[in-house]
Design a protein around this motif. Structure first.
Motif, mmCIF file in Angstrom:
data_model
loop_
_atom_site.group_PDB
_atom_site.id
_atom_site.type_symbol
_atom_site.label_atom_id
_atom_site.label_comp_id
_atom_site.label_asym_id
_atom_site.label_seq_id
_atom_site.Cartn_x
_atom_site.Cartn_y
_atom_site.Cartn_z
ATOM 1 N N TYR A 19 141.170 16.292 -24.873
ATOM 2 C CA TYR A 19 142.402 16.108 -24.101
ATOM 3 C C TYR A 19 143.441 17.088 -24.637
ATOM 4 O O TYR A 19 143.259 17.694 -25.704
ATOM 5 C CB TYR A 19 142.917 14.666 -24.204
ATOM 6 N N GLU A 20 144.537 17.236 -23.905
ATOM 7 C CA GLU A 20 145.549 18.227 -24.279
ATOM 8 C C GLU A 20 146.608 17.666 -25.219
ATOM 9 O O GLU A 20 146.963 18.303 -26.205
ATOM 10 C CB GLU A 20 146.212 18.783 -23.014
ATOM 11 N N ASP A 21 147.119 16.486 -24.920
ATOM 12 C CA ASP A 21 148.247 15.947 -25.681
ATOM 13 C C ASP A 21 147.761 14.876 -26.656
ATOM 14 O O ASP A 21 147.362 13.789 -26.236
ATOM 15 C CB ASP A 21 149.275 15.339 -24.720
ATOM 16 N N PRO A 22 147.769 15.150 -27.959
ATOM 17 C CA PRO A 22 147.285 14.152 -28.916
ATOM 18 C C PRO A 22 148.149 12.897 -28.979
ATOM 19 O O PRO A 22 147.694 11.859 -29.463
ATOM 20 C CB PRO A 22 147.312 14.904 -30.250
ATOM 21 N N HIS A 23 149.384 12.974 -28.484
ATOM 22 C CA HIS A 23 150.267 11.809 -28.487
ATOM 23 C C HIS A 23 150.017 10.894 -27.286
ATOM 24 O O HIS A 23 150.365 9.710 -27.330
ATOM 25 C CB HIS A 23 151.730 12.255 -28.499
ATOM 26 N N ALA A 24 149.415 11.425 -26.233
ATOM 27 C CA ALA A 24 149.134 10.652 -25.026
ATOM 28 C C ALA A 24 147.799 11.118 -24.447
ATOM 29 O O ALA A 24 147.760 11.834 -23.437
ATOM 30 C CB ALA A 24 150.258 10.814 -24.005
ATOM 31 N N PRO A 25 146.690 10.754 -25.078
ATOM 32 C CA PRO A 25 145.385 11.268 -24.650
ATOM 33 C C PRO A 25 145.011 10.857 -23.227
ATOM 34 O O PRO A 25 145.212 9.708 -22.828
ATOM 35 C CB PRO A 25 144.420 10.624 -25.659
ATOM 36 N N VAL A 26 144.495 11.816 -22.483
ATOM 37 C CA VAL A 26 143.875 11.576 -21.184
ATOM 38 C C VAL A 26 142.519 12.273 -21.240
ATOM 39 O O VAL A 26 142.454 13.501 -21.255
ATOM 40 C CB VAL A 26 144.718 12.128 -20.019
ATOM 41 N N PHE A 27 141.456 11.488 -21.295
ATOM 42 C CA PHE A 27 140.126 12.057 -21.499
ATOM 43 C C PHE A 27 139.677 12.874 -20.301
ATOM 44 O O PHE A 27 139.976 12.537 -19.152
ATOM 45 C CB PHE A 27 139.119 10.946 -21.769
ATOM 46 N N GLY A 28 138.944 13.957 -20.591
ATOM 47 C CA GLY A 28 138.409 14.805 -19.545
ATOM 48 C C GLY A 28 137.311 14.111 -18.759
ATOM 49 O O GLY A 28 136.830 13.040 -19.131
ATOM 50 N N ASP A 29 136.908 14.746 -17.651
ATOM 51 C CA ASP A 29 135.900 14.129 -16.783
ATOM 52 C C ASP A 29 134.769 15.093 -16.451
ATOM 53 O O ASP A 29 134.149 14.993 -15.408
ATOM 54 C CB ASP A 29 136.548 13.615 -15.503
ATOM 55 N N ARG A 30 134.489 16.018 -17.374
ATOM 56 C CA ARG A 30 133.425 16.991 -17.124
ATOM 57 C C ARG A 30 132.047 16.367 -17.289
ATOM 58 O O ARG A 30 131.826 15.559 -18.184
ATOM 59 C CB ARG A 30 133.561 18.182 -18.069
ATOM 60 N N GLY A 31 131.124 16.790 -16.428
ATOM 61 C CA GLY A 31 129.736 16.402 -16.565
ATOM 62 C C GLY A 31 129.028 17.277 -17.595
ATOM 63 O O GLY A 31 129.644 18.139 -18.237
ATOM 64 N N LEU A 32 127.733 17.080 -17.731
ATOM 65 C CA LEU A 32 126.966 17.804 -18.738
ATOM 66 C C LEU A 32 126.992 19.306 -18.508
ATOM 67 O O LEU A 32 127.141 20.089 -19.446
ATOM 68 C CB LEU A 32 125.522 17.290 -18.750
ATOM 69 N N GLY A 33 126.847 19.726 -17.256
ATOM 70 C CA GLY A 33 126.815 21.156 -16.972
ATOM 71 C C GLY A 33 128.112 21.854 -17.345
ATOM 72 O O GLY A 33 128.109 22.882 -18.024
ATOM 73 N N ALA A 34 129.248 21.291 -16.911
ATOM 74 C CA ALA A 34 130.541 21.896 -17.208
ATOM 75 C C ALA A 34 130.861 21.814 -18.695
ATOM 76 O O ALA A 34 131.476 22.727 -19.259
ATOM 77 C CB ALA A 34 131.634 21.206 -16.390
ATOM 78 N N THR A 35 130.447 20.742 -19.333
ATOM 79 C CA THR A 35 130.676 20.606 -20.772
ATOM 80 C C THR A 35 129.871 21.641 -21.542
ATOM 81 O O THR A 35 130.366 22.254 -22.497
ATOM 82 C CB THR A 35 130.314 19.192 -21.249
ATOM 83 N N ALA A 36 128.623 21.855 -21.134
ATOM 84 C CA ALA A 36 127.797 22.873 -21.790
ATOM 85 C C ALA A 36 128.407 24.255 -21.620
ATOM 86 O O ALA A 36 128.463 25.041 -22.573
ATOM 87 C CB ALA A 36 126.379 22.841 -21.216
ATOM 88 N N GLU A 37 128.888 24.561 -20.431
ATOM 89 C CA GLU A 37 129.513 25.867 -20.204
ATOM 90 C C GLU A 37 130.734 26.033 -21.106
ATOM 91 O O GLU A 37 130.948 27.112 -21.676
ATOM 92 C CB GLU A 37 129.922 25.998 -18.741
ATOM 93 N N TRP A 38 131.518 24.982 -21.274
ATOM 94 C CA TRP A 38 132.697 25.036 -22.132
ATOM 95 C C TRP A 38 132.288 25.230 -23.589
ATOM 96 O O TRP A 38 132.866 26.050 -24.306
ATOM 97 C CB TRP A 38 133.506 23.751 -21.970
ATOM 98 N N MET A 39 131.266 24.504 -24.048
ATOM 99 C CA MET A 39 130.855 24.570 -25.449
ATOM 100 C C MET A 39 130.240 25.915 -25.802
ATOM 101 O O MET A 39 130.465 26.433 -26.897
ATOM 102 C CB MET A 39 129.869 23.440 -25.765
ATOM 103 N N TYR A 40 129.441 26.476 -24.878
ATOM 104 C CA TYR A 40 128.769 27.740 -25.166
ATOM 105 C C TYR A 40 129.650 28.947 -24.853
ATOM 106 O O TYR A 40 129.234 30.084 -25.061
ATOM 107 C CB TYR A 40 127.461 27.830 -24.383
ATOM 108 N N GLY A 41 130.826 28.709 -24.341
ATOM 109 C CA GLY A 41 131.749 29.798 -24.082
ATOM 110 C C GLY A 41 131.428 30.621 -22.861
ATOM 111 O O GLY A 41 131.780 31.802 -22.792
ATOM 112 N N GLY A 42 130.762 30.022 -21.895
ATOM 113 C CA GLY A 42 130.427 30.733 -20.664
ATOM 114 C C GLY A 42 129.100 30.275 -20.117
ATOM 115 O O GLY A 42 128.407 29.455 -20.716
ATOM 116 N N GLY A 43 128.746 30.824 -18.954
ATOM 117 C CA GLY A 43 127.518 30.432 -18.294
ATOM 118 C C GLY A 43 126.349 31.334 -18.620
ATOM 119 O O GLY A 43 126.218 31.822 -19.736
ATOM 120 N N GLY A 44 125.502 31.559 -17.636
ATOM 121 C CA GLY A 44 124.238 32.262 -17.810
ATOM 122 C C GLY A 44 123.121 31.331 -17.395
ATOM 123 O O GLY A 44 123.309 30.106 -17.344
ATOM 124 N N PRO A 45 121.944 31.873 -17.094
ATOM 125 C CA PRO A 45 120.858 31.034 -16.574
ATOM 126 C C PRO A 45 120.518 29.835 -17.454
ATOM 127 O O PRO A 45 120.304 28.729 -16.944
ATOM 128 C CB PRO A 45 119.674 32.016 -16.485
#
Length: 226
Positions: A74-100
């Motif tokens: 989440y962005e604001d540590p004082h007022a957390p709002v959890f993200g709603d990404r699925g596995l695919g979008a989370t993987a893209e975020w963690m690996y720093g980009g896409g690719g096959p």
């Protein structure tokens, strides 16, 4: 079950370690100025889908909310709002980009449709909290993704509690493979719960295994939790 090795009690040990010595790994953001959340704020928080927070997360947020903000929950540590990404979008975020290889994790969403929250650790592999079904202690599984050979997903930790304890080196865990804790005397029962709940099994699944599972299932969407 040794209650001191699970849930909030285990996270208390992590907090003590981090407060006194910091994280023993450079993978984890430092907690130099903790941002604790008040009990009433934590009580109001809900995971995506309206589910309650696991005991481990409640205890950690009472100590610090900034760490998970730094990790990308989440962005604001004082007022957390959890993200709603699925596995695919989370993987893209963690690996720093896409690719096959990375893009293929979207295929696993047919089996694993719940929201995922990224964690630190790994290079070709990454860790994430999967908000599917909790185990009997109220904890959600930490999954590992890997792109070294074929896209691969497995249950690596039975919960955020054990993941944090391993990251802080307050427990001594033996990882011959990603799924070694399935045979651990203390954590094996919880690992087996998650292996069944996610339909990933004790050894996890590669992409080709996912397709075979769907063919055996006969309806093309697997039997994972919803």
């Amino acid at each position: 079950m040794n209650e001191n090795m699970h849930g909030a009690a285990l996270v208390d040990r992590v907090i003590e370690r981090v407060r006194e010595h910091g994280w023993p790994t450079t993978d984890a953001p430092d907690v130099t100025e903790p941002v604790p959340l008040a009990p009433e704020v934590i009580d109001r928080l809900r995971l995506p889908g309206g589910r309650p927070l696991p005991p481990s997360l409640r205890r950690w947020l009472a100590f610090d909310s900034s760490w998970f903000s730094s990790v990308g929950w989440y962005e604001d540590p004082h007022a957390p709002v959890f993200g709603d990404r699925g596995l695919g979008a989370t993987a893209e975020w963690m690996y720093g980009g896409g690719g096959p290889m990375v893009d293929s994790f979207t295929e696993f969403e047919r089996l694993l449709p719940a929201v995922c929250l990224p964690l630190v650790g790994g290079s070709d592999s990454r860790r994430l909290l999967y908000l599917g079904s909790p185990d009997s202690t109220g904890e959600y599984p930490v999954l590992v993704t890997d792109i070294d050979d074929l896209p691969y997903v497995a249950v690596m930790y039975p919960g955020l509690d054990v993941y944090l304890a391993d990251l802080a080196e307050v427990v001594d865990l033996d990882f011959d493979t990603y799924t070694s804790l399935a045979e651990d005397p203390e954590y094996g029962p919880r690992m087996r719960e998650h292996a069944e709940n996610t339909a990933l099994g004790a050894d996890g699944l590669e992409l080709q295994d996912l397709y075979e599972l769907e063919l055996e299932d006969g309806d093309g969407d697997g039997d994972g939790d919803e």
